[in-house]
Design an enzyme around this catalytic site. Structure first.
Site, mmCIF file in Angstrom:
data_model
loop_
_atom_site.group_PDB
_atom_site.id
_atom_site.type_symbol
_atom_site.label_atom_id
_atom_site.label_comp_id
_atom_site.label_asym_id
_atom_site.label_seq_id
_atom_site.Cartn_x
_atom_site.Cartn_y
_atom_site.Cartn_z
ATOM 1 N N TYR A 93 51.826 16.105 31.220
ATOM 2 C CA TYR A 93 50.520 15.437 31.329
ATOM 3 C C TYR A 93 49.659 16.154 32.360
ATOM 4 O O TYR A 93 50.069 16.362 33.513
ATOM 5 C CB TYR A 93 50.731 13.986 31.729
ATOM 6 C CG TYR A 93 49.522 13.094 31.526
ATOM 7 C CD1 TYR A 93 49.379 12.382 30.338
ATOM 8 C CD2 TYR A 93 48.557 12.935 32.507
ATOM 9 C CE1 TYR A 93 48.286 11.543 30.141
ATOM 10 C CE2 TYR A 93 47.464 12.105 32.322
ATOM 11 C CZ TYR A 93 47.335 11.401 31.143
ATOM 12 O OH TYR A 93 46.259 10.571 30.951
ATOM 13 N N TYR B 29 41.358 15.289 25.867
ATOM 14 C CA TYR B 29 41.943 14.223 26.691
ATOM 15 C C TYR B 29 42.100 12.997 25.808
ATOM 16 O O TYR B 29 41.143 12.272 25.563
ATOM 17 C CB TYR B 29 41.020 13.937 27.874
ATOM 18 C CG TYR B 29 41.466 12.786 28.755
ATOM 19 C CD1 TYR B 29 42.592 12.900 29.562
ATOM 20 C CD2 TYR B 29 40.743 11.595 28.798
ATOM 21 C CE1 TYR B 29 42.988 11.855 30.382
ATOM 22 C CE2 TYR B 29 41.134 10.544 29.614
ATOM 23 C CZ TYR B 29 42.262 10.684 30.404
ATOM 24 O OH TYR B 29 42.653 9.646 31.218
#
Lengths: 325, 402
Positions: B297, B341
């Site tokens: 991430y 994102y």
């Protein structure tokens, strides 16, 4: 009309064509320069300068425009060109007007008895500008004021002709001004969004902010195991006890880490600015501002000392003064 | 006892379908519609229909409830629905929820989804100026009056300490920024498609929250991503090779906060990630050296470095060098820095594509992929593997515990 006039070069070229054209044809002052008007002006302005009284009195230079004014009963002698220009702006949605500023130059003093003549020219029309009031055009006129045919001064006057920006439609923004709830304390004029964000205060941390109001920085202490804790919580992470008291911080600390804020900008915070994570001498940490040190001189390990600063009528914060060695 | 031992979830379920909308800066449609489109795409990819679905999972932050997505997507009765909290930390945990439901027979086919207009609608990067006086609001409230208002700034506080502790400069973060954009440059779905960057570009990009620069920050994206989870047995009958959930874990550390865990330890690591790492390694029986691809991430570059260290790919402070030398294929879709994102869900989809062999930047023979979720918050992770029954190459790692 949708209030958002279209911009196009052709329109701006039409506006520009009015530059240099007369705004007022040769005007004559309604009264010559005279002592009673000078006396009224000085009384209204609270101006006691002796130059404006007595046998050799001159008129206050800032009265320049007053000698050209039409009075209540007469319309000013505007030219057709000036009326057309304002009409064009009205029709294109720029129907609102506000005077923005004026500049004056004084070439010779005016004295009682001087006969005034004047003429006025459209000096410039700006490109379309975006303003807080709304998009619009600045129109500048220049008036040459003569006494006995001789140039005594010039008066430049600028207005903004604009299309008013839309007002917020949210009903909560349309409060009844008669409602006492909505009457703003004159000391508290800033809108909430223009102030520093408020602390988030609830039953679990109210004691901390009450301490700040007394200029005390209070650290919680577990009475079960003695562990100091920050941030404030109702129980202890070391032993789970809900019993606690407080100790007052000595105010000594060091910068444990820091951030220099650049983007995005927020009201009341002028970037770049430094936010520090301060480790207090007692061993707990608190987010705060490092003050008295340029943002680019804040460093990890820098010693700091507590102080309390008031930011507005409601807000006092514990901040830390950098101690330079 | 899962903080201390292997759990019974490993190898019970698989991701069998992935689907997404386009990733854009302005979708031009509602978040609900994006969610429905992504769910349809994932079901089509799985060779299933809305009628097959009996479970749905999303994030508490998602604005489209499970029942409403079901209603608009042609899905009928649901026997399982769940939402995970803590922002992007939920990503891999949605899959864990699905696997838990499937392993226990609570549901047969579970769809996990996340959809938002994070660029054209509510932008997380625009910051926070107010919070309600709840326990959650009060936790963040300690930072607000002092102007620490944005996700980038909350990460930057730890990042500064990391640089200080290990004697590094902000260039340390540049390696992650460059590697992600390298992969994004060859991914047509990525915002940085065709636009690789250099360390010099990184160093020249403007400060956002020092020590973070613009190129240390992820995209802001409109889009939706969905995943279909079912049992390994059922997945074997469906069109794509299953991506087996060899391990799934959540983790929160001691004195955990959401983005503002400033008051504990030394701020150079991610203790919540360590909780996830221990559980993933124990349950999968794998170790860092067994991993073929890492999808870590990456909302901000510094936490990619700390994750590599917490998972044991390298020692503390050595991750910048590890990334610079590209010791592990990392974020091969371009990550959230380079592709989009999607709150971590696009990373899970990339892990599935690597195992299927359909990634735009395929890692040859990739069979074991680590995926992680939002960092700096309570988080989650997955180890996805190829189906051992469908494997064509011999493995060199320890046997999977299926």
């Amino acid at each position: 009309m949708n209030g958002e006039p279209e911009v196009h070069e052709e329109f701006e070229a039409r506006l520009k064509a009015y530059e240099g054209r007369p705004a007022a044809a040769t005007g004559v002052g309604r009264d010559p320069v005279n002592e009673p008007m000078i006396r009224h002006w000085c009384e209204a302005m609270g101006d006691t300068n002796p130059a404006y009284t007595g046998p050799n009195a001159i008129a206050p230079p800032t009265m320049l425009q007053a000698w050209t004014m039409a009075g209540l009963s007469r319309r000013p002698e505007r030219t057709a060109a000036y009326d057309e220009l304002l009409g064009l702006l009205d029709e294109s949605g720029h129907h609102a007007v506000v005077a923005t500023d004026c500049e004056q130059e004084y070439l010779r003093p005016l004295r009682p008895g001087d006969e005034i003549t004047f003429d006025s020219v459209i000096e410039s029309v700006s490109e379309r500008k975006t303003t807080k009031l709304g998009p619009g055009y600045f129109v500048t006129t220049r008036t040459d004021i003569r006494a006995g045919g001789e140039l005594a001064g010039t008066h430049r006057f600028r207005i903004l002709k604009y299309a008013p920006a839309r007002r917020p439609k949210d009903p909560k923004d349309r409060k009844d001004p008669k409602d006492p709830k909505n009457r703003k304390d004159p000391k508290d004029r800033k809108a909430p969004e223009e102030r520093r964000p408020r602390p988030v205060v609830n039953r679990d941390n109210a004691g901390f902010w009450e301490g700040v109001a007394r200029h005390e920085l209070l650290i919680q202490r577990c009475t079960g195991c003695g562990t100091l804790r920050f941030p404030w919580l109702p129980g202890c992470n070391s032993c789970g006890s809900l019993e606690w008291d407080t100790v007052e911080a000595s105010g000594e600390g060091t910068v444990y880490s820091y951030v220099v804020m650049h983007h995005p900008p927020f009201p009341t915070f002028a970037p770049p600015y430094a936010v520090g994570l301060i480790e207090l001498a007692e061993g707990v940490r608190i987010i705060s501002n490092v003050v008295g040190v340029p943002y680019d001189k804040v460093r990890i390990g820098m010693p700091v000392r507590l102080e309390f600063r008031r930011y507005d009528e409601e807000l006092v914060l514990p901040v830390f003064q950098g101690v330079t060695r | 006892m899962s903080l201390r031992g292997r759990d019974g979830l490993g190898g019970r379920a698989a991701i069998t379908g992935i689907g997404a909308t386009e990733f854009s800066k302005d979708s031009g449609r509602s978040e609900l519609r994006l969610a429905v489109e992504a769910v349809h795409a994932a079901l089509a990819d799985a060779g299933l229909t809305p009628a097959d679905v009996d479970g749905m999972v999303t994030f508490t932050m998602d604005t489209s409830p499970e029942i409403t997505v079901a209603q608009a997507a042609g899905i009928g009765e649901l026997s399982f629905f769940s939402r995970i909290h803590y922002g992007g930390g939920a990503a891999c945990a949605t899959v864990q929820q699905a696997a838990l439901a499937i392993a226990t027979g609570v549901a047969d086919v579970v769809v996990c989804y996340r959809a938002f207009n994070e660029r054209s609608g509510r932008r997380f990067g625009s910051g926070v100026r107010h919070r309600e006086p709840s326990a959650e609001g009060a936790a963040l409230g300690w930072a607000l009056p002092f102007g620490l208002l944005t996700p980038a700034s909350w990460v930057a506080m730890a990042a500064q300490r990391y640089l200080h502790t290990y004697g590094l400069t902000p260039e340390a973060f540049g390696h992650v920024a460059v590697v992600d954009r390298k992969y994004a440059a060859t991914n047509p779905a990525a915002y940085f498609h065709g636009r690789p960057i250099t360390l010099a570009d990184h160093a020249a990009s403007r400060w956002i929250a020092e020590p973070l620069r613009l190129l240390d920050c992820c995209q802001e994206t409109d889009g939706g991503q969905a995943l279909v989870v079912t049992s390994v047995e059922r997945a074997r009958d469906l069109p794509h090779p299953p991506a087996v959930i060899a391990a799934a874990a959540q983790g929160a550390g001691r004195a955990q906060e959401q983005m503002t865990s400033f008051y504990r330890d030394d701020l150079t690591g991610l203790p919540e990630t360590a909780v996830v790492a221990r559980q993933l390694w124990r349950t999968s029986g794998l170790a860092p050296a067994d991993i073929d691809v890492g999808i870590l991430y990456d909302h901000f570059t510094p936490f990619v470095l700390m994750q590599l260290e917490e998972f044991g790919f390298c020692a503390p402070g050595e991750a910048p060098d590890f990334v610079a030398k590209e010791r592990l294929p990392l974020n091969t879709h371009g990550g959230q820095l380079g592709e989009a994102y999607l709150h971590g869900m696009n990373g899970v989809a990339e892990a599935v594509r690597q195992i299927r062999g359909t990634a735009v930047n395929p890692v040859p023979g990739a069979e074991r992929v680590l995926v992680t979720a939002g960092t700096g918050v309570p988080t989650s992770g997955l180890v996805l593997t190829a189906d051992p029954q469908g494997r064509t190459r011999s493995t060199t790692g320890p046997p999977l515990h299926l």
